[in-house]
Structures are given as C-alpha cells and as structure tokens.
Scaffold this motif. Sequence first.
Motif, PDB file in Angstrom:
ATOM      1  N   LEU A 176       0.838  -1.192   0.000  1.00 16.61           N
ATOM      2  CA  LEU A 176       0.000   0.000   0.000  1.00 16.61           C
ATOM      3  C   LEU A 176       0.876   1.246   0.000  1.00 16.61           C
ATOM      4  N   ALA A 177       0.539   2.214  -0.851  1.00 19.65           N
ATOM      5  CA  ALA A 177       1.286   3.468  -0.907  1.00 19.65           C
ATOM      6  C   ALA A 177       1.136   4.235   0.401  1.00 19.65           C
ATOM      7  N   ASP A 178       2.191   4.953   0.770  1.00 16.87           N
ATOM      8  CA  ASP A 178       2.191   5.693   2.038  1.00 16.87           C
ATOM      9  C   ASP A 178       1.494   7.039   1.855  1.00 16.87           C
ATOM     10  N   ARG A 179       0.181   6.969   1.640  1.00 18.50           N
ATOM     11  CA  ARG A 179      -0.639   8.169   1.512  1.00 18.50           C
ATOM     12  C   ARG A 179      -1.846   8.036   2.432  1.00 18.50           C
ATOM     13  N   THR A 180      -2.230   9.146   3.035  1.00 18.72           N
ATOM     14  CA  THR A 180      -3.339   9.119   3.995  1.00 18.72           C
ATOM     15  C   THR A 180      -4.618   8.609   3.346  1.00 18.72           C
ATOM     16  N   SER A 181      -4.907   9.086   2.128  1.00 14.15           N
ATOM     17  CA  SER A 181      -6.135   8.662   1.455  1.00 14.15           C
ATOM     18  C   SER A 181      -6.143   7.155   1.207  1.00 14.15           C
ATOM     19  N   CYS A 182      -4.981   6.585   0.888  1.00 16.06           N
ATOM     20  CA  CYS A 182      -4.909   5.150   0.635  1.00 16.06           C
ATOM     21  C   CYS A 182      -5.068   4.351   1.924  1.00 16.06           C
ATOM     22  N   ARG A 183      -4.461   4.845   3.022  1.00 11.93           N
ATOM     23  CA  ARG A 183      -4.608   4.137   4.302  1.00 11.93           C
ATOM     24  C   ARG A 183      -6.051   4.144   4.786  1.00 11.93           C
ATOM     25  N   LEU A 184      -6.761   5.247   4.523  1.00 13.21           N
ATOM     26  CA  LEU A 184      -8.170   5.306   4.910  1.00 13.21           C
ATOM     27  C   LEU A 184      -9.037   4.440   4.010  1.00 13.21           C
TER      28      LEU A 184
END
Length: 231
Positions: A176-184
């Motif tokens: 998973l890319a280290d981006r807030t939108s992706c983690r959510l």
Amino acid sequence: MSLRPLAGIASVVLLVLAPLACKRDSGPSADYEEAARRFRTLYAQKLDAAYLDPQIGEIEAQLQRVPADSLDAQGARELLQRIQDGRTRMQAEASATDKAIATAREVPAGTSMPTLTPPEPPGKAEPPDAGPPDAGLSGPQAGTPASELVSGFRGCFQRGSPLEVEGRGMRETWALADRTSCRLEYPGHVDSLLLVEQGRVLTLLPKSAVRTVTVTADGGPVTQPAADAGR
C-alpha cells in the motif's frame, strides 16, 4: 454533302464515353461485410486484447480480398490500418510489462533481500481479531490479477522489492502506498505485503513476517538480527 465528318465526330464521342463506362465500381463486398462483423464481435468480447487474438489474422486476410474497385474498398483499408496500429500498440505494452517484471526480479549481489519466514503450522496461531465490520475486506485479495494492481484501486498500490520465498523462489511483491487517502481507503492492507505468483495475488502477509538476509559477494547469506523481537 459528305457524311464523313459526322462519322468522325461520332467516333470521337464514343471514344470519350467508353472510359467513363469502365469506371463503374463492382458494388459492395461480401468479404468486407463478413470481416467487419467478425471484428466487431471479437472486439466486443476481448476489447484491445482482440488485436493479439489468432482470429485477427483471418479477418485481415478477408479484408485484403476486397476488390480495389469495390464500394467497401476504403472501409477495408481503414479497418486494416486500425488492426495493424492496435497490434503494434498491444505488442509494445506487453513487451514493456515483461521487461518491468524481469527488472524487478533482478537482485544484485551485496544488497539486502527480504525473505519470507515460514508460517507456523496450522492450528497453533490464534484467530486474528476481525476488527470493525468490513475492516480489511476491500482492496486486492488472494486471487486478484496482478495487472489490476498497476492502474486499479485508485493507484494506491505500488511495486515493492522482490521476495525470496523459501521453497518457491523469487516472487514479486506489492504494498500500500504511504498516503493518507490510501490508508483510509484500504485499512486492511496497512503494514501488509501482497505476494504475487503466476500473475495473481497469492496471499497477504504482514511485514513483520519478513526477515532481511544480506547476500555477500561470495553468495553466502548473513541473516540480520530480528528487530523488536519482544513485541
């Protein structure tokens, strides 16, 4: 009064009209109608992959049989050009994908290489906490085609370092890319790796199950001490 001049004029008129009469087209082409129908059906089933399908060669052969003086000659030429352009594009994309996969699997000597720790025997591990409803159920799962990871899932997954799996060899990984939108969007894939085998996701595994082994110049592995072993 002599009729010879009039006879000469009539001959000239006939000679002028004769080439015009020969320019009539041969009408519609059955080969074109059949080839166009087959192409539409094949493309509807396979989209751009139709350009690399074996049936496309038969369709091209039919288009090449369309007479040059047919009403459908122009349409046949345009469809032939479309097929040739599509084949060239799809072959280039396939070649680029194969090259990218081959490059990702190359691990030079002297670099650190992640290795998958063998899983514990079934029955000993405690069942994981299911978490809130639907947690971790979205996103790629086991069986997801690897091609969907390239442009699907909002671009939230990126290729990781190749993984040496004991008993299986080198395998491609994604994370998973280290981006807030992706983690959510995909909370179930945080701190996890997607292990790819034969073009599909084989399994999801926690990053904590991966240990790093340094490959020396003589080929001997040196296992690094496990970090945070007390956790």
